[in-house]
Design a protein around this motif. Structure first.
Motif, PDB file in Angstrom:
ATOM      1  N   GLY A  42      41.811  -7.840  40.088  1.00  0.00           N
ATOM      2  CA  GLY A  42      42.382  -6.388  40.150  1.00  0.00           C
ATOM      3  C   GLY A  42      41.822  -5.493  41.037  1.00  0.00           C
ATOM      4  N   SER A  43      41.623  -5.951  42.293  1.00  0.00           N
ATOM      5  CA  SER A  43      40.778  -5.161  43.361  1.00  0.00           C
ATOM      6  C   SER A  43      41.659  -5.704  44.548  1.00  0.00           C
ATOM      7  CB  SER A  43      39.517  -5.433  43.337  1.00  0.00           C
ATOM      8  OG  SER A  43      38.858  -4.678  44.476  1.00  0.00           O
ATOM      9  N   ARG A  44      41.699  -4.465  45.564  1.00  0.00           N
ATOM     10  CA  ARG A  44      41.997  -5.072  46.893  1.00  0.00           C
ATOM     11  C   ARG A  44      40.890  -5.703  47.580  1.00  0.00           C
ATOM     12  NH1 ARG A  44      44.951   0.514  46.826  1.00  0.00           N
ATOM     13  NH2 ARG A  44      47.066  -0.183  46.169  1.00  0.00           N
ATOM     14  N   ILE A  45      41.324  -6.540  48.588  1.00  0.00           N
ATOM     15  CA  ILE A  45      40.486  -7.059  49.381  1.00  0.00           C
ATOM     16  C   ILE A  45      39.942  -6.278  50.578  1.00  0.00           C
ATOM     17  CG2 ILE A  45      40.244  -9.191  51.197  1.00  0.00           C
ATOM     18  CD1 ILE A  45      41.025  -9.944  48.138  1.00  0.00           C
ATOM     19  N   GLU A  46      38.521  -6.245  50.770  1.00  0.00           N
ATOM     20  CA  GLU A  46      38.015  -5.221  51.848  1.00  0.00           C
ATOM     21  C   GLU A  46      37.311  -6.014  52.974  1.00  0.00           C
ATOM     22  OE1 GLU A  46      34.706  -3.132  50.023  1.00  0.00           O
ATOM     23  OE2 GLU A  46      33.526  -4.703  50.157  1.00  0.00           O
ATOM     24  N   SER A  47      37.208  -7.468  53.008  1.00  0.00           N
ATOM     25  CA  SER A  47      36.633  -8.050  54.117  1.00  0.00           C
ATOM     26  C   SER A  47      36.993  -9.714  53.842  1.00  0.00           C
ATOM     27  CB  SER A  47      35.152  -7.761  54.522  1.00  0.00           C
ATOM     28  OG  SER A  47      34.256  -8.112  53.400  1.00  0.00           O
ATOM     29  N   VAL A  48      37.203 -10.503  55.061  1.00  0.00           N
ATOM     30  CA  VAL A  48      37.401 -11.812  55.287  1.00  0.00           C
ATOM     31  C   VAL A  48      36.506 -12.525  56.000  1.00  0.00           C
ATOM     32  CG1 VAL A  48      39.446 -13.274  55.311  1.00  0.00           C
ATOM     33  CG2 VAL A  48      39.693 -11.099  54.349  1.00  0.00           C
ATOM     34  N   CYS A  49      36.155 -13.625  55.514  1.00  0.00           N
ATOM     35  CA  CYS A  49      35.708 -14.676  56.679  1.00  0.00           C
ATOM     36  C   CYS A  49      36.295 -16.002  56.515  1.00  0.00           C
ATOM     37  CB  CYS A  49      34.022 -14.472  56.474  1.00  0.00           C
ATOM     38  SG  CYS A  49      33.383 -15.736  57.748  1.00  0.00           S
ATOM     39  N   SER A  75      38.762 -22.869  54.626  1.00  0.00           N
ATOM     40  CA  SER A  75      37.900 -21.916  53.558  1.00  0.00           C
ATOM     41  C   SER A  75      37.818 -20.672  54.034  1.00  0.00           C
ATOM     42  CB  SER A  75      36.350 -22.475  53.328  1.00  0.00           C
ATOM     43  OG  SER A  75      36.510 -23.774  52.859  1.00  0.00           O
ATOM     44  N   ILE A  76      38.541 -19.654  53.201  1.00  0.00           N
ATOM     45  CA  ILE A  76      38.578 -18.152  53.297  1.00  0.00           C
ATOM     46  C   ILE A  76      37.989 -17.656  52.418  1.00  0.00           C
ATOM     47  CG2 ILE A  76      40.340 -16.580  53.505  1.00  0.00           C
ATOM     48  CD1 ILE A  76      42.523 -18.776  54.138  1.00  0.00           C
ATOM     49  N   LEU A  77      36.965 -16.867  52.843  1.00  0.00           N
ATOM     50  CA  LEU A  77      36.112 -16.267  51.945  1.00  0.00           C
ATOM     51  C   LEU A  77      36.505 -14.923  51.682  1.00  0.00           C
ATOM     52  CD1 LEU A  77      34.209 -18.467  52.902  1.00  0.00           C
ATOM     53  CD2 LEU A  77      32.464 -17.458  52.111  1.00  0.00           C
ATOM     54  N   LEU A  78      36.454 -14.034  50.701  1.00  0.00           N
ATOM     55  CA  LEU A  78      37.163 -12.692  50.448  1.00  0.00           C
ATOM     56  C   LEU A  78      36.056 -11.731  49.525  1.00  0.00           C
ATOM     57  CD1 LEU A  78      40.603 -13.887  49.122  1.00  0.00           C
ATOM     58  CD2 LEU A  78      40.126 -13.176  51.378  1.00  0.00           C
ATOM     59  N   LYS A  79      35.873 -10.660  49.922  1.00  0.00           N
ATOM     60  CA  LYS A  79      35.155  -9.681  49.291  1.00  0.00           C
ATOM     61  C   LYS A  79      36.110  -8.644  48.802  1.00  0.00           C
ATOM     62  CE  LYS A  79      30.915  -9.940  51.831  1.00  0.00           C
ATOM     63  NZ  LYS A  79      29.954  -9.246  52.834  1.00  0.00           N
ATOM     64  N   CYS A  80      35.944  -8.203  47.299  1.00  0.00           N
ATOM     65  CA  CYS A  80      36.841  -7.479  46.958  1.00  0.00           C
ATOM     66  C   CYS A  80      36.175  -5.967  46.871  1.00  0.00           C
ATOM     67  CB  CYS A  80      37.368  -7.701  45.640  1.00  0.00           C
ATOM     68  SG  CYS A  80      38.413  -9.327  45.715  1.00  0.00           S
ATOM     69  N   GLU A  81      37.038  -5.073  46.796  1.00  0.00           N
ATOM     70  CA  GLU A  81      36.409  -3.464  46.607  1.00  0.00           C
ATOM     71  C   GLU A  81      35.655  -3.343  45.392  1.00  0.00           C
ATOM     72  OE1 GLU A  81      39.872  -1.301  47.053  1.00  0.00           O
ATOM     73  OE2 GLU A  81      39.906  -1.259  49.245  1.00  0.00           O
ATOM     74  N   MET A 112      34.370 -10.757  39.058  1.00  0.00           N
ATOM     75  CA  MET A 112      34.571 -12.138  38.763  1.00  0.00           C
ATOM     76  C   MET A 112      34.124 -12.887  40.200  1.00  0.00           C
ATOM     77  SD  MET A 112      38.449 -11.987  37.929  1.00  0.00           S
ATOM     78  CE  MET A 112      38.254 -10.994  36.593  1.00  0.00           C
ATOM     79  N   ASN A 113      33.928 -14.004  40.223  1.00  0.00           N
ATOM     80  CA  ASN A 113      33.963 -15.141  41.190  1.00  0.00           C
ATOM     81  C   ASN A 113      35.149 -16.066  41.018  1.00  0.00           C
ATOM     82  OD1 ASN A 113      31.061 -14.703  40.405  1.00  0.00           O
ATOM     83  ND2 ASN A 113      31.277 -14.743  42.574  1.00  0.00           N
ATOM     84  N   ILE A 114      35.984 -16.063  41.842  1.00  0.00           N
ATOM     85  CA  ILE A 114      37.292 -17.086  41.894  1.00  0.00           C
ATOM     86  C   ILE A 114      37.115 -17.965  43.094  1.00  0.00           C
ATOM     87  CG2 ILE A 114      39.925 -16.815  42.029  1.00  0.00           C
ATOM     88  CD1 ILE A 114      39.389 -13.718  41.223  1.00  0.00           C
ATOM     89  N   VAL A 115      37.383 -19.285  42.624  1.00  0.00           N
ATOM     90  CA  VAL A 115      37.570 -20.307  43.661  1.00  0.00           C
ATOM     91  C   VAL A 115      38.787 -20.944  43.267  1.00  0.00           C
ATOM     92  CG1 VAL A 115      36.462 -22.720  44.350  1.00  0.00           C
ATOM     93  CG2 VAL A 115      34.915 -20.630  43.432  1.00  0.00           C
ATOM     94  N   GLY A 161      36.067 -14.114  46.361  1.00  0.00           N
ATOM     95  CA  GLY A 161      36.989 -15.172  46.133  1.00  0.00           C
ATOM     96  C   GLY A 161      36.832 -16.295  47.131  1.00  0.00           C
ATOM     97  N   VAL A 162      37.312 -17.333  46.954  1.00  0.00           N
ATOM     98  CA  VAL A 162      37.298 -18.427  48.050  1.00  0.00           C
ATOM     99  C   VAL A 162      38.764 -19.203  47.988  1.00  0.00           C
ATOM    100  CG1 VAL A 162      36.247 -20.434  49.097  1.00  0.00           C
ATOM    101  CG2 VAL A 162      35.036 -18.786  48.067  1.00  0.00           C
TER     102      VAL A 162
END
Length: 186
Positions: free
Chosen positions: A53-60, A76-82, A10-13, A87-88
């Motif tokens: 349902g996933s851990r975060i793997e990287s952040v910007c 604004s915090i961008l998140l990539k999940c495993e 999913m994409n979460i904002v 997410g933002v």
């Protein structure tokens, strides 16, 4: 939201209209309050990991001004999940007071959920769900009850320790990214 979405990628904002707090307030003091990213936005990073349902793997992280401080409250915090979810967290203090304080949008598998102020949930693309309106419930009582039950009776922790560590690392990575102006891997 979690039960409606299942395990979809999913994409979460999340938009947080946090409201203005004077710079001399305790929340902006790094030693006392930690700043609003460390002290408040961390909860929304955790919520993204939970919903995905996933851990975060990287952040910007990106913020207003050429060289924002670690205590910024407009970021604004961008998140990539495993699992491939993204997410933002848009954490702002400069919005209008009539805009919802917290708005969560989740887009997955041709469906969308929008939650305003933890009170009104709208669903689009669901067969048997379109709207739910309740009194505001952010889960504080349930969280403390689960913690007390765990302390009193043992058993499985309400939140796996590894998830708590991941949220902490992701939040610290958000601050590091702000400073270095790049993606940070967890």
């Amino acid at each position: 939201m979690k039960s409606l979405l299942g395990d979809a990628v999913m994409n979460i904002v999340i938009n947080v209209n946090a409201g203005f707090v004077p710079q001399n307030a305790w929340i902006h003091d790094l030693k006392t309050g930690g700043g609003r990213i460390l002290g408040e936005a961390c909860h929304f990073i955790d919520l993204i990991a939970f919903l995905a349902g996933s851990r975060i793997e990287s952040v910007c992280t990106n913020a207003m001004m050429p060289n924002p401080a670690a205590t910024t409250d407009n970021a604004s915090i961008l998140l990539k999940c495993e699992n491939g979810s993204t997410g933002v967290v848009n954490y702002f203090s400069n919005g209008h007071s009539h805009y919802p304080k917290e708005r969560i949008e989740v887009h997955a598998s041709g469906r969308t959920l929008i939650l305003d102020n933890f009170k009104t949930l709208h669903g689009y693309g669901f067969k048997h769900f379109s709207r739910l309106k309740t009194s505001q419930n952010k889960g504080h009582r349930e969280a403390f009850e689960a913690l007390l039950d765990f302390v009193r009776n043992g058993g499985k922790a309400p939140i796996p320790f590894e998830d708590i560590i991941n949220t902490t690392e992701a939040t610290l990575a958000a601050l590091e990214s702000l400073k270095l102006k790049t993606w940070i891997n967890i």
